[in-house]
Structures are given as C-alpha cells and as structure tokens.
Motif scaffolding. Structure first.
Motif, PDB file in Angstrom:
ATOM      1  N   UNK A 143     -16.758  -2.365   3.294  1.00 19.17           N
ATOM      2  CA  UNK A 143     -17.431  -3.674   3.373  1.00 19.17           C
ATOM      3  C   UNK A 143     -16.447  -4.836   3.349  1.00 19.17           C
ATOM      4  N   UNK A 144     -15.343  -4.686   4.084  1.00 21.44           N
ATOM      5  CA  UNK A 144     -14.399  -5.788   4.207  1.00 21.44           C
ATOM      6  C   UNK A 144     -13.409  -5.922   3.080  1.00 21.44           C
ATOM      7  N   UNK A 145     -13.440  -5.006   2.097  1.00 19.20           N
ATOM      8  CA  UNK A 145     -12.538  -5.128   0.951  1.00 19.20           C
ATOM      9  C   UNK A 145     -11.125  -4.648   1.267  1.00 19.20           C
ATOM     10  N   UNK A 146     -10.964  -3.874   2.358  1.00 18.08           N
ATOM     11  CA  UNK A 146      -9.634  -3.385   2.737  1.00 18.08           C
ATOM     12  C   UNK A 146      -9.123  -4.194   3.921  1.00 18.08           C
ATOM     13  N   UNK A 147      -7.922  -4.749   3.817  1.00 15.63           N
ATOM     14  CA  UNK A 147      -7.403  -5.579   4.912  1.00 15.63           C
ATOM     15  C   UNK A 147      -7.039  -4.727   6.123  1.00 15.63           C
ATOM     16  N   UNK A 148      -7.446  -5.178   7.279  1.00 13.13           N
ATOM     17  CA  UNK A 148      -7.115  -4.526   8.544  1.00 13.13           C
ATOM     18  C   UNK A 148      -6.469  -5.556   9.463  1.00 13.13           C
ATOM     19  N   UNK A 149      -5.659  -5.115  10.430  1.00 12.02           N
ATOM     20  CA  UNK A 149      -5.286  -3.738  10.756  1.00 12.02           C
ATOM     21  C   UNK A 149      -4.368  -3.121   9.708  1.00 12.02           C
ATOM     22  N   UNK A 150      -4.403  -1.784   9.641  1.00 10.61           N
ATOM     23  CA  UNK A 150      -3.670  -1.092   8.589  1.00 10.61           C
ATOM     24  C   UNK A 150      -3.236   0.283   9.063  1.00 10.61           C
ATOM     25  N   UNK A 151      -2.216   0.801   8.401  1.00 13.31           N
ATOM     26  CA  UNK A 151      -1.811   2.191   8.546  1.00 13.31           C
ATOM     27  C   UNK A 151      -2.229   2.917   7.278  1.00 13.31           C
ATOM     28  N   UNK A 152      -3.100   3.920   7.436  1.00 14.47           N
ATOM     29  CA  UNK A 152      -3.599   4.677   6.294  1.00 14.47           C
ATOM     30  C   UNK A 152      -2.756   5.940   6.106  1.00 14.47           C
ATOM     31  N   UNK A 153      -3.277   6.862   5.316  1.00 19.90           N
ATOM     32  CA  UNK A 153      -2.590   8.120   5.060  1.00 19.90           C
ATOM     33  C   UNK A 153      -1.947   8.132   3.688  1.00 19.90           C
ATOM     34  N   UNK A 154      -2.382   9.079   2.824  1.00 26.89           N
ATOM     35  CA  UNK A 154      -1.793   9.128   1.478  1.00 26.89           C
ATOM     36  C   UNK A 154      -1.588  10.562   0.987  1.00 26.89           C
ATOM     37  N   UNK A 155      -1.451  11.499   1.945  1.00 25.57           N
ATOM     38  CA  UNK A 155      -1.115  12.873   1.595  1.00 25.57           C
ATOM     39  C   UNK A 155       0.050  13.331   2.481  1.00 25.57           C
ATOM     40  N   UNK A 156       1.146  12.581   2.422  1.00 24.15           N
ATOM     41  CA  UNK A 156       2.279  12.846   3.290  1.00 24.15           C
ATOM     42  C   UNK A 156       3.301  13.784   2.674  1.00 24.15           C
ATOM     43  N   UNK A 157       4.055  14.459   3.550  1.00 28.83           N
ATOM     44  CA  UNK A 157       5.197  15.265   3.123  1.00 28.83           C
ATOM     45  C   UNK A 157       6.245  15.158   4.218  1.00 28.83           C
ATOM     46  N   UNK A 158       7.506  15.170   3.826  1.00 29.09           N
ATOM     47  CA  UNK A 158       8.545  15.031   4.837  1.00 29.09           C
ATOM     48  C   UNK A 158       9.936  15.144   4.260  1.00 29.09           C
ATOM     49  N   UNK A 159      10.902  14.654   5.022  1.00 27.14           N
ATOM     50  CA  UNK A 159      12.322  14.749   4.675  1.00 27.14           C
ATOM     51  C   UNK A 159      12.870  13.345   4.440  1.00 27.14           C
ATOM     52  N   UNK A 160      13.602  13.165   3.354  1.00 24.99           N
ATOM     53  CA  UNK A 160      14.219  11.879   3.046  1.00 24.99           C
ATOM     54  C   UNK A 160      15.361  11.627   4.023  1.00 24.99           C
ATOM     55  N   UNK A 161      15.305  10.482   4.718  1.00 24.58           N
ATOM     56  CA  UNK A 161      16.362  10.157   5.678  1.00 24.58           C
ATOM     57  C   UNK A 161      17.210   8.957   5.246  1.00 24.58           C
ATOM     58  N   UNK A 162      16.702   8.123   4.346  1.00 29.38           N
ATOM     59  CA  UNK A 162      17.494   7.019   3.800  1.00 29.38           C
ATOM     60  C   UNK A 162      17.031   6.763   2.377  1.00 29.38           C
ATOM     61  N   UNK A 163      17.916   6.228   1.572  1.00 29.75           N
ATOM     62  CA  UNK A 163      17.565   5.860   0.202  1.00 29.75           C
ATOM     63  C   UNK A 163      18.105   4.482  -0.109  1.00 29.75           C
ATOM     64  N   UNK A 164      17.398   3.808  -1.010  1.00 29.98           N
ATOM     65  CA  UNK A 164      17.939   2.582  -1.573  1.00 29.98           C
ATOM     66  C   UNK A 164      18.828   2.938  -2.749  1.00 29.98           C
TER      67      UNK A 164
END
Length: 396
Positions: free
Chosen positions: A51-72
C-alpha cells in the motif's frame, strides 16, 4: 560499476531485468558480493501489497549467496575476497538485543531491512537514466549480479557446498529451522505441530526430524502434506473434523510446541487447543487482522509469541544447517527450483500459484564461481523440470 538487476518499478507491473549502476565502493565494514543465487521469499512479493509503504523503483531480494569480490576496511570486515558467503538480514550490532545475541530483534531492524538502510549521502544504485533505485532490501537487494552489503550480514560457508542453492538458508529456511532448534529448543521426546507446509513450514519439519521430534504437519493441500510426510512428519488435513482432538491423540496428549505459518485465526485456535499444558505456540506469518482467541485457549500455562527470523544468530545457525545437509538430515535442496534471473516473472508466477516451494534465481554470466559437489547430494529440480502444482501457503 554496471551490472544486471531485477527492478520492480510499480506495485502492479512485472519485474524488469535491466542494467543498473553501483556508484560507490565498499565502505568500512562492507563487502561486494558476486551473487551466485538468490531465493525468492514471500516477503519479497509482499512489497506489491504494501500500500505504498515501500519506495519504488527498487531492487528486492534478501536470500542471496555468492562470492566476495571486494571488501572495505574496518573491524567489522570479517570476510575476505574469495570467501563464499550466505547473506542474511541486517542488524546494527550494538543495541541491547544485538549484544544479547538476538539480532533479529535489533532496535533498528525495520529501518535497516525495509529500505530505510544505513545513512547515505548520495544514491548508491541508479538505473541507466541516473534515477535512484531503493537498495539495501534486508541489507542486500540480491536480485542482481552483485550486492553491496554490511559484512555482518555475511556468513562464510564451505566452498565445497552448492553456493547457488544456499541463499534461502539466510531467511526462509533459517526461520523455520530456527523456530524449532532455537526458539523451542526441541529435541528427542518432544512433540510439534506445524501449521502450513510451505518453505518455512517444511524447513521446520526437516529440522524437527533431524532433532528427533515427533511432528504433525497440517495443511489443506494433499501434495504439500505428501512432502511433509516425505520429510518425516505425520500428515493431517486442515479439513479434519475435530482437528485439536486428532492432534492430541497423535501426540500422546497434546503437542508441546506448535508453529503457525498460515496466519489463519481458526488454525491458530486449533493449535492452541491441541497443546498440552505449558505448551507454546510460535507465529511467523504476519497477521493482517485482529486475532480473536477462543475462551480457554491460553489456560494451563499455554503461551503464544511471535518469532522473527527463527531467533537466529545467522553465523551460528547457517553452518549448523549446512552441516545437517551434508549429513543427509536437512535436504532443503529438494524444495528448490532454479530460474535464470531473466525469468524472475515466471518464478514469481510459479511461486504465487504454488507450482514451486522455493524459487532460486541465478544471474546469468559467462563465468560462474567454481564449485564442487558436497559429500552428500540430492537431485535438484531445474527450471525446465515439470512440476505438479503445489498450492501456496502463507509463509513469510
């Protein structure tokens, strides 16, 4: 840095896979992860109904897995380039609950995970026209080839594991398994009722079986109940007359624990009535209406509470679950169907229609992180594998 991501531009329109630009390098305590796979969770899809509470446009996704390519830099960066990681929810790390090993109840959970994000001076993620996109969904926005995340979101895993399938361990499977293993602390001799056998409910069933818990699984749909039975539960139709009494008979006087993933008030009342004295009911699905409890449901020491993210410390629970998988005792991969990221709208349709329990999106690239099979494997359905329809369950 430019790469492909799935962008949701309006609450009604399909996702569009398009080129986006990341306009910053990892800051102190941050890492850049090349995504191998990202699970689709019903919390992602619930944005359409916000109902409009989430700002769009957006990139979703919160079950990611991968390889670290850079670090702070900074003391929070506990992972290194080349590490394989599962990404989980964000938390501040310094409030009372975070310091008390309860990061799912972080004081800043809503602002860090629901697009509020950490304070930013300039837009981090933009589309091809330079328009800002809402990033940081659950600290990651992993429906993309890359995700910039706080290092404390990331859990290192064995490189021998099938990295592209591990993302759902960061939320959906973590929630169901964590409710059993953490919240309830259930073990041999305990009894459990699981209401709803979607991704969260079936993860709870698998964890309960691994822990030696007698489990009754309740659902409306025979195919979902058949899956629950395969993973060790006693199947019971939600349409069964006298459901509480039937559960009490199956659990020798009543279940000690119950987990609801449906947000159905009648089923919640049935589950409470089926608990033995001092029994506990946990709720993981969001309630959309007032919950009316029938007289007597909380008598004799029975209790009810909400469970967030399986009460998990991801860095502890995710390695436990991968260890159980390697031992053949938590076969979560049997719930997964993979799709190219470009087919995200098909994955959403299949998820909503119940044709798949857990979709996992795979970014397409010319080279993928090298991985090796784990000692124990299961057949994994791919996007071209036919499936019988499995009606949806109201998991979070």
């Amino acid at each position: 840095m430019r790469f492909q991501a799935a962008v949701l531009r309006s609450y009604e329109d399909p996702f569009t896979v398009e080129e986006v630009t990341l306009r910053t390098e990892p800051a102190d305590g941050e890492i850049l992860v090349e995504i191998a796979g990202a699970g689709m969770c019903r919390t992602d899809l619930a944005v359409r109904r916000s109902a409009g509470r989430s700002p769009l446009p957006a990139v979703l996704g919160h079950e990611g897995a991968g390889v670290v390519v850079r670090t702070g830099s900074g003391p929070d960066t506990a992972v290194n380039v080349g590490d394989h990681v599962v990404l989980s929810f964000d938390s501040c790390g310094h409030c009372h609950n975070c310091l008390g090993a309860a990061p799912a109840y972080c004081d800043s959970f809503a602002s860090l995970n629901l697009f509020g994000g950490r304070e930013e001076e300039v837009p981090r993620l933009t589309d091809s026209t330079g328009k800002a996109l809402a990033p940081r969904w659950f600290g990651q926005s992993s429906f993309a080839e890359y995700a910039l995340v706080p290092a404390r979101n990331a859990v290192r895993v064995d490189p021998a594991l099938p990295l592209d399938l591990l993302g759902p361990l960061g939320c959906g499977f973590l929630t169901g398994a964590g409710a059993v293993l953490n919240t309830f602390g259930a073990g041999p001799g305990d009894t459990l009722t699981v209401l709803g056998t979607g991704a969260v409910g079936l993860a709870a069933v698998m964890a309960a079986t691994a822990a030696g818990v007698l489990t009754v699984a309740v659902d409306r749909h025979p195919k979902r109940l058949a899956l629950a039975e395969r993973f060790g539960a006693i199947p019971l139709s939600a349409a069964t007359a006298g459901l509480p009494e039937r559960i009490r008979r199956l659990t020798d006087g009543g279940a000690q624990y119950a987990l609801d993933t449906t947000a159905s008030a009648p089923l919640i009342n049935d589950a409470l009535q089926a608990l033995r004295p001092t029994g506990s009911l946990g709720l993981v699905a969001r309630l959309h209406t007032a919950l009316s409890l029938e007289p007597g449901t909380l008598d004799r020491g029975r209790s009810i509470r909400h469970i967030c993210e399986g009460d998990a410390v991801p860095g502890l629970l995710i390695p436990r679950l991968t260890g159980l998988w390697q031992a053949g005792r938590f076969p979560f991969d049997q719930l997964i169907r993979t799709y190219p990221l470009a087919d995200i709208n098909e994955a959403e349709r299949d998820c909503e229609a119940g044709r798949v329990v857990k979709p996992v999106l795979l970014p397409e690239r010319t080279s993928r992180p090298t991985r090796h099979p784990a000692p124990q494997t299961h057949p994994v359905p791919r996007a071209d594998t036919p499936h019988s329809p499995l009606p949806p369950t109201e998991d979070t």
